[in-house]
Design an enzyme around this catalytic site. Sequence first.
Site, PDB file in Angstrom:
ATOM      1  N   LYS A  13       0.902  -1.205   0.058  1.00 22.01           N
ATOM      2  CA  LYS A  13       0.035   0.045   0.019  1.00 22.01           C
ATOM      3  C   LYS A  13       0.860   1.393   0.120  1.00 22.01           C
ATOM      4  CE  LYS A  13      -2.158  -1.017   3.779  1.00 22.01           C
ATOM      5  NZ  LYS A  13      -1.484  -2.398   4.211  1.00 22.01           N
ATOM      6  N   ARG A  88      -8.809   1.170  10.006  1.00 19.47           N
ATOM      7  CA  ARG A  88      -8.344  -0.177  10.181  1.00 19.47           C
ATOM      8  C   ARG A  88      -9.336  -0.971  11.183  1.00 19.47           C
ATOM      9  NH1 ARG A  88      -2.529   0.592   9.154  1.00 19.47           N
ATOM     10  NH2 ARG A  88      -1.550  -1.477   9.643  1.00 19.47           N
ATOM     11  N   ARG A 127      11.970  -6.299   3.992  1.00 23.32           N
ATOM     12  CA  ARG A 127      12.001  -5.063   4.445  1.00 23.32           C
ATOM     13  C   ARG A 127      12.390  -4.831   5.796  1.00 23.32           C
ATOM     14  NH1 ARG A 127       6.016  -2.311   4.610  1.00 23.32           N
ATOM     15  NH2 ARG A 127       5.851  -3.181   6.944  1.00 23.32           N
ATOM     16  N   ARG A 133      12.535  -1.617  11.027  1.00 24.07           N
ATOM     17  CA  ARG A 133      11.336  -1.146  11.613  1.00 24.07           C
ATOM     18  C   ARG A 133      11.170  -2.008  12.873  1.00 24.07           C
ATOM     19  NH1 ARG A 133       6.180  -0.243   7.830  1.00 24.07           N
ATOM     20  NH2 ARG A 133       5.215  -1.469   9.557  1.00 24.07           N
ATOM     21  N   ARG A 144       0.466  -8.840  13.535  1.00 21.46           N
ATOM     22  CA  ARG A 144      -0.226  -7.712  12.544  1.00 21.46           C
ATOM     23  C   ARG A 144      -1.152  -8.308  11.779  1.00 21.46           C
ATOM     24  NH1 ARG A 144       5.140  -5.201  11.142  1.00 21.46           N
ATOM     25  NH2 ARG A 144       4.000  -4.390   9.106  1.00 21.46           N
TER      26      ARG A 144
END
Length: 187
Positions: A13, A88, A127, A133, A144
């Site tokens: 996204k 969300r 990633r 992160r 998640r």
Amino acid sequence: MNLILLGPPGSGKGTQGAILSQRTGLLRVATGDLLRDAVKRGSELGLKAKGFMDRGELVPDEIILGLLEDVLSRPEAQGGVVMDGFPRTVAQAEKVDQLLEARGERVDRVLLFNVPEDELLRRIMGRAKEEDRSDDTPEAFRRRVAVYREQTAPLVDYYRGRGILTEIDAVGTVEEIAERIEEALGL
Ligand code: ADP
């Protein structure tokens, strides 16, 4: 035009939102980026949000609803935005409806990013190495995905029922997916 990008973590996204924003001139609003920025600055919002984010949980609606109000009321958000990472929850979706309605706008289209789960895990681990992160560990990522299924996936029916949901095959090159999105939007 107000667009929502909906899909599981790692479905692309953010990448597509940036491209779409460039091609349409619409402002991209990403709650994940806003929250990470708040954490970095050590603001009150950041302090409240950090633990939830690191565990892969949603930041509670009582915090997020105010953030949505702030960001969607900005002058540069008038006339249309690309929403990335929100709504969300159903409560957030209702808040978005209410804020847009108050200025005579609405959610025009929701793009659902479809990616199989093994592909998601592959992407997110790549990633984690690149971006450092703190929520891209395997445990937080699994959480998640589960949170997405429980709390965010109900939005698929919420928007499908209104006839504004378009599914996008989000496996392919960045450019291929960008083209599918443009086609879906008739750009
Ligand atoms: P991803 O799409 O890869 O999960 P995001 O950058 O959108 O990443 O979000 C990262 C984290 O920030 C989420 O796991 C959650 O803790 C928090 N977050 C972002 N947006 C929201 C939101 N709208 N409501 C609640 N929590 C949010």
